[in-house]
Design a protein around this motif. Structure first.
Motif, PDB file in Angstrom:
ATOM      1  N   TYR A 162      -1.571  -9.611  -3.801  1.00 11.24           N
ATOM      2  CA  TYR A 162      -0.411  -9.972  -2.978  1.00 11.24           C
ATOM      3  C   TYR A 162       0.712 -10.505  -3.864  1.00 11.24           C
ATOM      4  N   HIS A 163       1.923 -10.403  -3.376  1.00 10.63           N
ATOM      5  CA  HIS A 163       3.055 -10.959  -4.103  1.00 10.63           C
ATOM      6  C   HIS A 163       3.146 -12.474  -3.920  1.00 10.63           C
ATOM      7  N   TYR A 164       2.884 -12.934  -2.694  1.00  7.43           N
ATOM      8  CA  TYR A 164       3.016 -14.361  -2.373  1.00  7.43           C
ATOM      9  C   TYR A 164       1.743 -14.862  -1.703  1.00  7.43           C
ATOM     10  N   TYR A 165       1.448 -16.137  -1.955  1.00 10.65           N
ATOM     11  CA  TYR A 165       0.331 -16.813  -1.305  1.00 10.65           C
ATOM     12  C   TYR A 165       0.854 -18.133  -0.767  1.00 10.65           C
ATOM     13  N   ILE A 166       0.580 -18.407   0.507  1.00  5.29           N
ATOM     14  CA  ILE A 166       1.060 -19.647   1.111  1.00  5.29           C
ATOM     15  C   ILE A 166      -0.144 -20.545   1.379  1.00  5.29           C
ATOM     16  N   CYS A 167      -0.185 -21.665   0.659  1.00 12.05           N
ATOM     17  CA  CYS A 167      -1.285 -22.621   0.756  1.00 12.05           C
ATOM     18  C   CYS A 167      -1.174 -23.437   2.044  1.00 12.05           C
ATOM     19  N   LYS A 168      -2.264 -24.103   2.405  1.00 15.45           N
ATOM     20  CA  LYS A 168      -2.285 -24.900   3.638  1.00 15.45           C
ATOM     21  C   LYS A 168      -1.207 -25.971   3.659  1.00 15.45           C
ATOM     22  N   GLU A 214       8.449  -6.324  -8.679  1.00  8.74           N
ATOM     23  CA  GLU A 214       8.597  -4.981  -9.246  1.00  8.74           C
ATOM     24  C   GLU A 214       7.275  -4.215  -9.215  1.00  8.74           C
ATOM     25  N   HIS A 215       6.155  -4.938  -9.071  1.00  6.90           N
ATOM     26  CA  HIS A 215       4.838  -4.301  -9.020  1.00  6.90           C
ATOM     27  C   HIS A 215       4.425  -4.105  -7.570  1.00  6.90           C
ATOM     28  N   SER A 216       3.727  -3.024  -7.317  1.00  5.60           N
ATOM     29  CA  SER A 216       3.255  -2.726  -5.965  1.00  5.60           C
ATOM     30  C   SER A 216       2.176  -3.700  -5.540  1.00  5.60           C
ATOM     31  N   GLU A 217       2.095  -3.915  -4.244  1.00  3.46           N
ATOM     32  CA  GLU A 217       0.992  -4.656  -3.645  1.00  3.46           C
ATOM     33  C   GLU A 217      -0.282  -3.833  -3.851  1.00  3.46           C
ATOM     34  N   GLU A 218      -1.445  -4.464  -3.806  1.00  4.78           N
ATOM     35  CA  GLU A 218      -2.704  -3.726  -3.979  1.00  4.78           C
ATOM     36  C   GLU A 218      -3.662  -3.932  -2.810  1.00  4.78           C
ATOM     37  N   ARG A 219      -3.205  -4.383  -1.670  1.00  9.21           N
ATOM     38  CA  ARG A 219      -4.131  -4.711  -0.597  1.00  9.21           C
ATOM     39  C   ARG A 219      -3.897  -3.921   0.688  1.00  9.21           C
ATOM     40  N   ALA A 220      -2.969  -2.983   0.704  1.00  9.88           N
ATOM     41  CA  ALA A 220      -2.680  -2.218   1.922  1.00  9.88           C
ATOM     42  C   ALA A 220      -2.607  -0.735   1.570  1.00  9.88           C
ATOM     43  N   ARG A 221      -3.765  -0.122   1.382  1.00  7.90           N
ATOM     44  CA  ARG A 221      -3.843   1.273   0.957  1.00  7.90           C
ATOM     45  C   ARG A 221      -2.943   2.160   1.820  1.00  7.90           C
ATOM     46  N   GLY A 222      -2.177   2.996   1.148  1.00  9.20           N
ATOM     47  CA  GLY A 222      -1.254   3.890   1.829  1.00  9.20           C
ATOM     48  C   GLY A 222       0.131   3.296   2.022  1.00  9.20           C
ATOM     49  N   TYR A 223       0.254   1.979   1.836  1.00  7.54           N
ATOM     50  CA  TYR A 223       1.536   1.291   2.039  1.00  7.54           C
ATOM     51  C   TYR A 223       1.955   0.481   0.819  1.00  7.54           C
ATOM     52  N   ASN A 224       1.091   0.398  -0.182  1.00  5.61           N
ATOM     53  CA  ASN A 224       1.336  -0.466  -1.329  1.00  5.61           C
ATOM     54  C   ASN A 224       2.635  -0.188  -2.060  1.00  5.61           C
ATOM     55  N   ALA A 225       2.969   1.060  -2.241  1.00  5.68           N
ATOM     56  CA  ALA A 225       4.101   1.433  -3.089  1.00  5.68           C
ATOM     57  C   ALA A 225       5.428   0.897  -2.589  1.00  5.68           C
TER      58      ALA A 225
END
Length: 157
Positions: free
Chosen positions: A39-45, A56-67
């Motif tokens: 993920y690009h961002y993580y929001i802590c409690k 500038e880098h693609s996400e890696e957790r939503a196959r088919g939508y990452n790019a």
């Protein structure tokens, strides 16, 4: 700058009575073969927003939508018994709303959705319904972020 037209909200599937830091997330993603956090961002409690991946880098957790997406993950998703629930804190809700509003400003025309909303439309009726969700993530309607009331200001001492 890469083309971006989708902001995807995820949850970490963390029980509300446990902690799952950005370091835990990165370690888990590395063990799954990713190049750091997916993920690009993580929001802590506590509402802290951690940038884990350059935009500038693609996400890696939503196959088919990452790019063409930006991924935001909240440390949340499970109640104390381990069942899916919206366990975001008020701090997280506020931080998520502010971050999403900034990203929508910076990426005009982008759509906001939850990871669950990317599930296949099995009955082909034009909408993704709860029985079609591959995962419940996130455990809230992502579009509602923009309608969430702002938390009250703390009393200054």
């Amino acid at each position: 700058m890469r083309f971006t037209n989708l902001i995807i909200i995820h949850c970490s599937a963390t029980r509300c009575d446990r902690s799952y830091t950005e370091h835990d997330l990165i370690t888990d993603h590395l063990s799954q073969g990713f190049f750091g956090a997916g993920y690009h961002y993580y929001i802590c409690k506590n509402g802290d927003i951690k940038m884990l991946r350059p935009l500038e880098h693609s996400e890696e957790r939503a196959r088919g939508y990452n790019a063409h997406s930006i991924g935001i993950c909240c440390e949340s998703g499970l109640d104390e018994r381990g069942y899916p629930a919206d366990t975001r804190t008020d701090f997280q809700k506020h931080s998520l709303r502010m971050l999403v509003m900034l990203l929508l400003r910076d990426y005009p025309g982008s759509c906001l959705c939850g990871y669950r909303d990317l599930s296949p439309d099995f009955n082909r009726n034009g909408e993704i319904e709860p029985e079609e969700w591959i995962k419940v993530c996130p455990c809230f309607d992502a579009v509602s972020i923009l309608q969430d009331p702002l938390p009250p200001n703390p009393v200054s001492l």
